[in-house]
Structures are given as C-alpha cells and as structure tokens.
Design an enzyme around this catalytic site. Structure first.
Site, mmCIF file in Angstrom:
data_model
loop_
_atom_site.group_PDB
_atom_site.id
_atom_site.type_symbol
_atom_site.label_atom_id
_atom_site.label_comp_id
_atom_site.label_asym_id
_atom_site.label_seq_id
_atom_site.Cartn_x
_atom_site.Cartn_y
_atom_site.Cartn_z
ATOM 1 N N ASP A 56 -22.810 15.892 -15.833
ATOM 2 C CA ASP A 56 -23.932 14.980 -15.568
ATOM 3 C C ASP A 56 -23.493 13.723 -14.803
ATOM 4 O OD1 ASP A 56 -25.282 16.809 -17.295
ATOM 5 O OD2 ASP A 56 -24.740 15.597 -19.034
ATOM 6 N N GLU A 266 -35.098 18.988 -16.122
ATOM 7 C CA GLU A 266 -34.345 17.812 -16.573
ATOM 8 C C GLU A 266 -33.579 17.255 -15.378
ATOM 9 O OE1 GLU A 266 -31.708 19.399 -19.584
ATOM 10 O OE2 GLU A 266 -30.484 20.458 -18.112
HETATM 11 O O1 FUB Z 1 -25.223 17.121 -20.964
HETATM 12 C C1 FUB Z 1 -26.256 17.329 -21.887
HETATM 13 C C2 FUB Z 1 -27.492 17.729 -21.193
HETATM 14 O O2 FUB Z 1 -27.267 18.925 -20.473
HETATM 15 C C3 FUB Z 1 -27.960 16.743 -20.146
HETATM 16 O O3 FUB Z 1 -28.597 15.636 -20.674
HETATM 17 C C4 FUB Z 1 -28.770 17.635 -19.322
HETATM 18 O O4 FUB Z 1 -29.140 17.097 -18.091
HETATM 19 C C5 FUB Z 1 -27.891 18.844 -19.201
HETATM 20 O O5 FUB Z 1 -26.886 18.664 -18.239
#
Ligand code: FUB
Length: 375
Positions: A56, A266
């Site tokens: 991320d 997301e």
């Molecule tokens: O790293 C945890 C979660 O997985 C993140 O918040 C999302 O974007 C995905 O990458």
C-alpha cells in the site's frame, strides 16, 4: 531454503535498510520463499526493500526527496479470509530515497498501534500530507468495537515518530485514506473500501456491525462509491460530512455493483495532470488498478481504463507521483514471499498518451530484462 539471487540495486537496498533500522522482530523479517512466482526477471520491477514486508505505498516528494508511506506487513497467526483478517499490521515504517532507483532507507517505527488510544488492531493502508512545517500521517485501524476508523498523527519529521490524536477523525469510517492537496492549498481526504473495508456497513455514515460482509448485494444498482471530505485548515478534522465520489461509465451512468471489472473496491488515490483530476483505485476481486478523470476534486469522474493489470498476489494498492519531470506508479505484489499477507512495494514509470489517458502497465513482463525503476 534456496537463496534468491539479488540484483545489485536490491542488495544495496538491503544492506542500507539493515544498517538504518533498529532491531526488527524476528517474525517480521523477510524470508525469501520458494513459493513465489518465478525468477526476478519475470517481474517488471523489483522490490524496493527486502528487509521488511511492505504494501500500500503512498509516495510523496518533499524537498526533492521521495518518501513512501506503506503498510508494514507481518506474519500473524490469523487464517486468511475474504475480509482481510490476515492483514494484522501493528505499526508503520517509512521509506525514503533521494532518487528513484537509488538506495532506500527504511525508517524506525513511526507509529505503533499501542500508542493510538482509540485503536485496537489492523493498521492498514496509510497516507501522509505536509503543511506549514508539520507532517500528517493518516491511517485506518479497527477500534475496540471492530469498526474501522481513520486517525491522524503529526510529526515535525517526515520519517516520524508521529504522535496520534487521541480520537479518530470525527465522522470517519472505513479504510484507505488518501490525501490530495489542490493548487489552492485546500486538502481533501478520499477513503473507503468494501468487503473487509466495511464501506457497506457505513452507508449512512453510522457503523452497522450486522451489515453485509461484502457489498450492497445489488448488482444492477450503482456500486458503493468511495468518499471524499475536505480537511480543516489544521488538517485534523473533516469540514463536512463525507460525500460520495461518483464514477460514471462512458454514457454518464454510474458504474453498477455487478461491474466487478470497473467498480470501486478500495485503494483511492488522487492526482492532477494537465489540469484534470485523476481518481484511481483498486477493483479488488478482479485485481485491477483502474482510473477515472474529472474536472473537480469532488467529481463526477468518468471511467477511463486500467493502470495496472493483476499482480502476483490477491491485492495491490498504489500511488502516483511526479518526480524529476516523470510520473511514477508505486504498487505492491508478493514476489518475495508468495503469500498474500506478506507483500513488497515496487515502483515503475507511468506514461500518458497525448490525449491524457494512461498507458496500461503489465507487472509481469520485464521490458528488456531491466528493472523498470532504473534511472
Ligand atoms: O493492506 C491492507 C489492505 O489491503 C489495504 O488497506 C487495502 O487497500 C489492501 O491493500
């Protein structure tokens, strides 16, 4: 376990990172796995660091230097599930480099969950901002009731250590904050994520612990939209109730919940190019990074295509930043571990077409056998 051959860049990175970091917990150290997909030359770019697991990556350029604010993946005991319970991160470590392709410094712990009064667990994807001599770290974490909230922490140093505000941002929910500061100095936070990110349990801004586990369950209705809110002048609160970020198709109709190839899942990111606003995101279960273009930071945005084809591993999450007159995509895959919960961040160049659309990147094909982040 066979040793993977290290490229000179990666080796330098590893040595420097090791020299710069305090004692890392043994269970958090990278162990190169024979389960990972293939030879290093199968990948378009190589991991930026090999001493800890990172994902991320939110990249920023401050005073000409590149800072990357990633999640710090660890190998916890929780079995993998569809809601990301296996992402058990407890702290943040920040990366910095003087140039793309140069040595990467891994900072010490910049913020630990035990120092955030309201947070219980799962320090997921963060972002950072700078204003008037202070750096701000925005981060999601689950509170004691199991609801994701977004917190903010401050520091005078871009590498931390950061001090968290005692409460999450009022009116915040879900995950993956991304802060964008427009040319007029106004900052906006984009956020949200479905499934484990709980956006579907916060449809009206109030957390419903018994809400759906995945999405709205209405394939022929508009998909759940990411959220955006302006930040106050002190960068610590929203000035407004978060608004939905509309992502439309080429006919001006909202993308539908059943359109898993294109709808938001997301990993929000906003950048501006040639006066247009580019909202980019992950499609989650179809594993693309996609983007949409608009004329205002609030949108609406029109879907334009894919930035990145699927990486090795279930999830990727990115940032886009201009450095030295070129544009760069930071993202993550599982090259080092072969395990979804243990990711590594990477960077590659992002290129535009003359009409402002982005050229789609394939992360699994090395061009001319060379690390794409080489200067
Ligand atoms: O790293 C945890 C979660 O997985 C993140 O918040 C999302 O974007 C995905 O990458």
């Amino acid at each position: 376990m066979p040793l993977r051959k290290l490229a000179p860049l990666a080796l330098a990175t590893t040595l420097l990172a090791t020299a710069c970091q305090p004692s890392a917990q043994p269970e958090n150290k990278v162990q190169e796995s024979s389960d990972s997909g293939g030879d290093a030359s199968d990948y378009l770019s190589q991991p930026l660091v090999k001493d800890i697991y990172t994902a991320d990556p939110s990249a920023h350029v401050w005073n000409g230097k590149i800072y990357v604010y990633p999640s710090h993946d660890i190998d916890g005991p929780t079995p993998e599930d569809d809601l990301g319970a296996h992402f058990e991160m407890r702290d943040y470590r920040i990366l910095s480099m003087d140039k793309i392709g140069g040595p990467v410094t891994v900072g010490p712990v910049a913020l630990d969950v035990k120092d955030v009064p309201w947070a219980d667990k799962q320090m997921w994807a963060p972002d950072a901002a700078y204003k008037n001599g202070t750096y701000y770290l925005y981060f999601p974490a689950k509170d004691k009731e199991g609801a994701f909230r977004i917190g903010v922490a401050t520091s005078k140093n871009p590498m931390g250590r950061f001090k968290a505000q005692p409460q999450p941002i009022k009116g915040s929910y879900s995950i993956d904050p991304a802060v964008f500061t427009d040319d007029d100095g106004q900052s906006y936070v984009y956020f949200g994520g479905i499934w484990g990110g709980q956006l579907q349990r916060n449809v009206d801004g109030t957390y419903d612990a018994n809400g759906s586990k995945t999405d709205l369950g209405q394939d022929d209705k508009p998909a759940l939209a990411p959220r955006v809110a302006k930040l106050t002048g002190d960068m610590l609160e929203f000035t407004e109730t978060p608004k939905a970020v509309q992502i439309m198709d080429e006919k001006g109709k909202p993308l539908l919940g059943g359109d898993h190839d294109r709808r938001f899942f997301e990993a929000s990111w906003m950048h501006k190019y040639m006066g247009k606003y580019y909202f980019s995101y992950s499609t989650g279960d179809t594993h693309y990074l996609a983007y949409a273009i608009g004329d205002s930071p609030y949108g609406p945005f029109t879907y334009k295509g894919r930035i990145l084809e699927p990486v090795e591993g279930w999830t990727t999450h990115h940032s886009i930043v201009e450095w030295n007159g070129r544009w760069w995509l930071f993202y993550a895959d599982t090259q080092l571990s072969g395990q979804t919960r243990l990711r590594n961040v990477k960077v590659t160049e992002l290129r535009y077409n003359p009409d402002g659309t982005i050229q789609t990147i394939n992360p699994l094909v090395a061009k001319s056998g060379k690390d794409s982040a080489a200067p």
